[in-house]
Design a protein around this motif. Structure first.
Motif, short mmCIF file in Angstrom:
data_model
loop_
_atom_site.label_atom_id
_atom_site.label_comp_id
_atom_site.label_asym_id
_atom_site.label_seq_id
_atom_site.Cartn_x
_atom_site.Cartn_y
_atom_site.Cartn_z
N GLY A 66 0.78 -0.94 -0.15
CA GLY A 66 0.03 -0.34 -0.34
C GLY A 66 0.83 1.13 -0.12
N PRO A 67 0.56 2.28 0.18
CA PRO A 67 -0.80 2.20 1.62
C PRO A 67 -1.78 2.25 1.08
N TYR A 68 -3.29 2.42 1.70
CA TYR A 68 -4.74 2.24 0.62
C TYR A 68 -5.29 3.47 1.59
N MET A 69 -4.57 4.08 2.32
CA MET A 69 -5.11 6.10 2.72
C MET A 69 -4.40 7.18 2.34
N LYS A 70 -4.92 8.07 1.93
CA LYS A 70 -3.83 9.24 1.67
C LYS A 70 -2.73 9.43 2.35
N MET A 71 -1.58 9.50 2.42
CA MET A 71 -0.20 9.80 3.00
C MET A 71 -0.38 8.57 3.85
N ALA A 72 -0.93 7.39 4.89
CA ALA A 72 -0.52 6.74 5.97
C ALA A 72 0.78 5.91 5.68
N ASP A 73 0.89 5.28 6.55
CA ASP A 73 1.84 4.91 6.17
C ASP A 73 1.68 3.21 5.49
N GLY A 74 2.94 1.99 5.55
CA GLY A 74 2.53 1.11 4.48
C GLY A 74 2.29 0.18 5.65
N SER A 75 1.02 -1.09 5.21
CA SER A 75 0.81 -2.15 5.56
C SER A 75 0.43 -3.14 4.84
N VAL A 76 0.80 -4.70 5.22
CA VAL A 76 0.63 -5.80 3.90
C VAL A 76 -1.35 -6.57 4.70
N ARG A 77 -1.90 -6.58 3.78
CA ARG A 77 -3.03 -7.19 3.97
C ARG A 77 -3.00 -8.13 4.15
N ARG A 78 -4.03 -8.44 5.47
CA ARG A 78 -3.97 -9.47 5.53
C ARG A 78 -4.29 -10.57 5.23
N TYR A 136 -9.30 -0.44 5.42
CA TYR A 136 -9.02 0.70 4.95
C TYR A 136 -9.71 1.94 5.46
N THR A 137 -10.63 1.98 5.48
CA THR A 137 -12.07 2.65 5.67
C THR A 137 -12.24 4.00 7.05
N GLY A 138 -13.37 4.44 7.49
CA GLY A 138 -13.22 5.08 8.62
C GLY A 138 -14.55 4.20 8.26
N VAL A 139 -15.05 4.44 9.50
CA VAL A 139 -16.98 3.41 9.48
C VAL A 139 -18.22 4.98 9.90
N ALA A 140 -18.87 4.12 9.83
CA ALA A 140 -20.73 5.44 9.68
C ALA A 140 -20.92 4.65 11.37
N ALA A 153 -12.33 -4.19 -3.47
CA ALA A 153 -11.92 -3.94 -1.90
C ALA A 153 -12.64 -2.41 -1.72
N VAL A 154 -12.82 -2.42 -0.27
CA VAL A 154 -13.75 -1.43 0.15
C VAL A 154 -12.88 -0.38 1.02
N TYR A 155 -12.51 0.96 0.48
CA TYR A 155 -11.30 1.80 0.64
C TYR A 155 -12.63 3.12 1.55
N SER A 156 -12.75 3.66 1.03
CA SER A 156 -13.81 4.69 1.07
C SER A 156 -14.72 4.59 2.64
N THR A 157 -15.07 5.59 3.22
CA THR A 157 -16.63 5.26 4.43
C THR A 157 -17.26 5.58 4.30
N PRO A 158 -18.38 4.41 4.45
CA PRO A 158 -19.51 4.76 4.36
C PRO A 158 -20.17 5.30 4.69
#
Length: 365
Positions: free
Chosen positions: A143-155, A306-310, A344-349
């Protein structure tokens, strides 16, 4: 509620779950004595720019060389645009050697297409494997899969990596490659390096910092390659790439400046060694604890979030890297419903008036 939501996201980043491998390893004709391959990283191509012409020159040199294959460890472009990806893919297609590429942060965090164009052009979603000369090479993305986030390896990617390594043939050595160095720049770095050590990975190839460097990734040799255009043009004006030689129990990294003979940067034994132990290593990150926050574990998810939550009352809504939109009742601690998307769903619902709206990486709503 905010503490519970934060804990949900933190817990999700620690887990690893399985999905089936999407493709079998591809094969490269082996050479028994040794392997020699070109290693490109951080080429950052802009169409019709300097990097465009320099990469074309590098491809021409590689085609005229005796290397067995070519690895490209991400940051192929600058802004993640479709135009840039089409341009760099068109140049790399001119290689007359087998070549393998994984994305970097410039193909993910700034991606115009939410990471879908890379997979369509390059034929992989950031994970691939192939065999050469008694070695199994396993590539993955961070990744990363969010703007300016750190890298992470998906499970699901970690699970896939383990499946590939578990399928190594008797006597076969394993090499990994990824854009990010396996340091604390990767949020779940410990989980990654523990997995690689379990399968005795001989060395790892990476980029990201644009400079040649020998690294200690938790007792795994890390070979960081130089970028196409030098990091500091005043000190090192020459463009170039990297060459790797693997023989016996050793590995060597060479700098290859365009138009010049290769220069040995360093050679080291494969695997853990006294020479590697003498190198600095990032300290282990502190374990995540919640005693001082007053939070409590609510739910663990099988995929990366990687989303926020509603939030609507006691129900939260979130998406996962496996393309699942979920509704979870935090009071009764049970999943209420889920919907499977194609990507994948990356955007916050959004949730309002009894309606939840979400979209996946390909734009499905």
């Amino acid at each position: 509620m905010k503490q519970k939501i934060a804990l949900l996201l933190a817990a999700a980043l620690l887990l690893c779950s399985g999905v089936q491998a999407r493709r079998a390893p591809r094969h490269v004709a082996p050479r028994a004595a040794e392997l020699n391959f070109a290693f490109l990283t951080d080429v950052h191509v802009t169409p019709r720019g300097e990097s465009d012409s320099l990469l074309r020159a590098a491809v021409a040199e590689i085609n005229a060389s005796a290397v067995d294959f070519v690895l490209v460890t991400g940051d192929l472009c600058n802004m993640g645009s479709d135009a840039e990806l089409h341009c760099v893919h068109g140049i790399l297609k001119r290689l007359r050697k087998p070549w393998f590429a994984v994305p970097g942060n410039h193909e993910t965090t700034w991606s115009e297409s939410a990471c879908t164009t890379f997979g369509r052009l390059f034929g992989n979603d950031g994970r691939l494997a192939f065999r050469a000369g008694g070695y199994l090479f396993v590539g993955f993305t961070a990744g990363p899969y969010m703007k300016m986030a750190d890298g992470s390896v998906r499970r699901e990617d970690l699970q896939w990596v383990e499946e590939q390594m578990r399928a190594a043939r008797p006597g076969e050595r394993i090499v990994t490659f990824c854009h990010y160095p396996l340091t604390n720049d990767v949020t779940n770095r410990t989980a990654v390096t523990q997995l690689l050590r379990r399968y005795d990975v001989r060395f790892d190839l990476c980029g990201h910092y644009h400079t040649l460097l020998l690294c200690n990734f938790d007792s795994i040799p890390g070979l960081m390659g130089r970028s196409l255009i030098p990091k500091n043009r005043r000190q090192e004006p020459a463009a170039g790439y990297n060459l790797v030689r693997v023989w016996g129990d050793s590995v060597a990294l060479y700098e290859k400046r365009l138009g010049e003979a290769p220069r040995l940067s360093f050679a080291i034994p494969q695997g853990n060694s006294a020479a590697l132990a003498a190198l600095p290593c990032d300290p282990q990150p502190a374990p995540i604890t919640y005693e001082r926050t007053g939070a409590a574990l609510v739910v663990e998810d099988e995929a990366s979030i990687y989303t926020g939550v509603a939030v609507a009352g006691d129900t939260i809504f979130y998406g996962t890297s496996l393309g699942v939109l979920k509704a979870y009742d935090v009071k009764n601690r049970r999943e209420v419903w889920r919907r499977q998307f194609g990507n994948a769903v990356y955007s916050t619902p959004l949730a309002a008036g009894g309606v939840v709206v979400a979209g996946d990486a390909a734009g499905a709503v």
